[in-house]
Design a protein around this motif. Structure first.
Motif, short mmCIF file in Angstrom:
data_model
loop_
_atom_site.label_atom_id
_atom_site.label_comp_id
_atom_site.label_asym_id
_atom_site.label_seq_id
_atom_site.Cartn_x
_atom_site.Cartn_y
_atom_site.Cartn_z
N ASP A 125 -99.62 -24.45 2.79
CA ASP A 125 -99.78 -23.69 3.43
C ASP A 125 -101.43 -24.17 4.47
OD1 ASP A 125 -97.91 -22.56 3.27
OD2 ASP A 125 -98.94 -20.41 2.08
N SER A 126 -101.64 -23.97 5.57
CA SER A 126 -103.12 -24.39 5.94
C SER A 126 -104.15 -23.43 5.82
CB SER A 126 -102.63 -24.82 7.33
OG SER A 126 -102.50 -23.92 8.20
N ALA A 127 -105.04 -23.82 6.49
CA ALA A 127 -106.26 -22.43 6.15
C ALA A 127 -105.51 -21.58 7.14
CB ALA A 127 -107.77 -22.85 6.35
N GLN A 128 -106.44 -20.32 7.23
CA GLN A 128 -105.93 -19.31 8.64
C GLN A 128 -106.80 -19.22 9.66
OE1 GLN A 128 -104.66 -15.45 7.55
NE2 GLN A 128 -103.15 -16.54 5.52
N ALA A 135 -96.84 -37.74 -4.73
CA ALA A 135 -98.14 -37.96 -4.06
C ALA A 135 -97.74 -35.68 -3.08
CB ALA A 135 -96.97 -38.24 -2.59
N PRO A 136 -99.82 -35.47 -3.28
CA PRO A 136 -99.45 -33.91 -3.16
C PRO A 136 -98.11 -33.64 -2.05
CG PRO A 136 -101.44 -35.87 -2.85
CD PRO A 136 -100.74 -35.82 -3.22
N ALA A 137 -98.79 -33.25 -1.73
CA ALA A 137 -97.80 -31.93 -0.33
C ALA A 137 -98.84 -31.53 0.34
CB ALA A 137 -96.56 -30.31 -0.72
N CYS A 138 -98.96 -32.31 1.36
CA CYS A 138 -100.27 -31.62 2.20
C CYS A 138 -100.61 -30.60 3.01
CB CYS A 138 -101.57 -33.20 2.18
SG CYS A 138 -102.28 -34.30 1.13
N PRO A 139 -101.41 -30.29 3.70
CA PRO A 139 -101.39 -29.03 4.67
C PRO A 139 -102.09 -29.91 5.50
CG PRO A 139 -103.82 -28.17 3.04
CD PRO A 139 -102.52 -29.90 2.42
N VAL A 140 -101.50 -29.29 6.58
CA VAL A 140 -101.81 -29.29 8.38
C VAL A 140 -102.85 -29.40 8.58
CG1 VAL A 140 -99.43 -29.71 9.30
CG2 VAL A 140 -100.82 -27.83 9.86
N THR A 141 -104.19 -29.43 9.31
CA THR A 141 -105.07 -29.07 10.32
C THR A 141 -104.50 -27.75 11.75
OG1 THR A 141 -107.01 -30.64 9.02
CG2 THR A 141 -107.73 -29.26 10.93
N LEU A 142 -105.30 -27.11 11.42
CA LEU A 142 -104.67 -26.18 12.19
C LEU A 142 -105.87 -25.21 13.33
CD1 LEU A 142 -102.42 -23.90 13.83
CD2 LEU A 142 -102.85 -22.07 12.36
N SER A 143 -105.83 -25.71 14.62
CA SER A 143 -106.63 -25.01 15.57
C SER A 143 -105.75 -24.28 16.35
CB SER A 143 -107.18 -26.28 16.74
OG SER A 143 -105.95 -26.89 17.20
N ALA A 144 -106.70 -23.19 16.94
CA ALA A 144 -105.90 -21.97 17.39
C ALA A 144 -106.86 -21.58 18.82
CB ALA A 144 -105.31 -20.95 16.74
N GLN A 173 -107.34 -7.97 19.95
CA GLN A 173 -106.92 -8.05 19.02
C GLN A 173 -106.57 -9.05 18.58
OE1 GLN A 173 -103.34 -6.04 18.28
NE2 GLN A 173 -103.85 -4.19 19.59
N ASN A 174 -107.42 -9.14 17.14
CA ASN A 174 -107.12 -10.19 16.39
C ASN A 174 -105.95 -10.72 15.94
OD1 ASN A 174 -110.45 -10.72 16.55
ND2 ASN A 174 -110.97 -9.31 15.55
N PHE A 175 -105.38 -11.62 15.58
CA PHE A 175 -104.33 -12.06 14.76
C PHE A 175 -104.25 -13.05 13.96
CE2 PHE A 175 -103.25 -9.85 18.63
CZ PHE A 175 -102.11 -8.72 18.40
N SER A 176 -104.28 -13.11 13.04
CA SER A 176 -103.93 -14.79 12.37
C SER A 176 -103.05 -15.02 11.54
CB SER A 176 -104.42 -14.56 10.58
OG SER A 176 -103.94 -13.22 9.72
N TYR A 177 -103.92 -16.20 12.19
CA TYR A 177 -102.11 -17.35 11.24
C TYR A 177 -102.44 -18.21 10.62
CZ TYR A 177 -100.88 -15.94 16.61
OH TYR A 177 -100.42 -14.98 17.40
#
Length: 285
Positions: free
Chosen positions: A282-285, A206-215, A266-270
């Motif tokens: 890895d999730s989308a940033q 089974a593929p290793a799936c990324p989470v869905t990130l909200s910020a 300031q902008n920050f990416s996660y």
């Protein structure tokens, strides 16, 4: 000196002539010197080539034979030089009689013993049609060929049924309960009224799936903070927070994080790295 009678003299003269005659007969008719004997047909076996039934035959070789006729139900279905043959023209559940005849260019043997067999049914051919990631984890798509007169199909994963009594016109199934980065063995069981047959094993990881990130950013004493949240996925052993492309924090199995080390305006990416043992996504940033 003893004198031979005329009869004894005639016998001694005719002996070499008889040897010569026999020798020339042997030269002219060598293959008739020993008649072909009947081969011995060994017990028959039924097998599968994919979903196709076949009958395997084997028999004893015969000295002097150049080939063998395979006879089924009184009709020759093959002439072969070997002492084995697979009959791929049988129909599952049908019963057949076979015998073998040895032959060469001048004669043929008596027929062998006759053996009877019922051609067995075969299971479907199973393939993994694809794998993908859904919002809540992996999805593994299975596909198989439909078989005649089947009443239902069961789908098994690692020997345990995960779907039962699928209708006879069904030939696909999607496993949406797989755990990321796990290895699975699937097979499909075809069910008739009086017997069941399993497919080949289809193995998939089974593929290793990324989470869905909200910020979202908010202000609270003593200052600004970034609040992160994500969905939980089965099989994950650690969620890691990355900030501005670099590792920032390990969250274990927690699905949220508040970063108070941010500066207003300031902008920050996660992004979140979901760790599955030795694999990760890895999730989308």
């Amino acid at each position: 000196m003893t004198k031979l009678s005329p009869l004894r003299i005639a016998e001694k003269k005719s002996a070499p002539l008889a040897v010569v005659v026999i020798f020339f007969i042997w030269l002219l008719f060598p293959k008739n010197a020993l008649a072909l004997i009947a081969p011995v047909l060994l017990p028959l076996t039924s097998g599968c080539s994919g979903s196709t039934s076949f009958v395997a035959l084997e028999w004893s070789g015969v000295a002097g034979a150049t080939n063998y006729r395979v006879v089924r139900e009184g009709d020759t279905i093959a002439t072969v030089t070997a002492t084995t043959h697979n009959d791929l023209t049988v129909q599952a559940t049908q019963t057949y009689d076979y015998y073998i005849v040895a032959q060469n260019t001048t004669e043929q043997s008596p027929r062998s013993n006759t053996r009877t067999i019922r051609a067995g049914r075969c299971g479907p051919v199973l393939t993994v049609a694809g794998r993908s990631c859904q919002t809540d984890g992996p999805k593994i798509d299975l596909s198989w060929n439909r078989l005649s007169n089947v009443q239902s199909y069961d789908v098994l994963r690692d020997g345990v049924a995960i779907a039962e009594d699928l209708p006879s016109n069904r030939s696909t199934y999607s496993d949406t309960f797989a755990v990321g980065a796990q290895r699975y063995v699937y097979n499909v069981q075809a069910n008739w009224s009086n017997e069941s047959k399993s497919s080949n094993d289809a193995i998939e990881i089974a593929p290793a799936c990324p989470v869905t990130l909200s910020a979202q950013a908010n202000c609270s004493a003593p200052g600004a903070q970034a609040s992160l949240a994500w969905n939980n996925l089965a099989g994950v052993t650690d969620y890691q927070v990355f900030k501005q492309g670099s590792f920032h924090a390990s969250r274990g199995l927690s699905t949220s994080y508040s970063d108070i080390g941010v500066t207003q305006l300031q902008n920050f990416s996660y992004f979140i790295r979901a760790v599955y043992g030795t694999d990760s996504a890895d999730s989308a940033q």
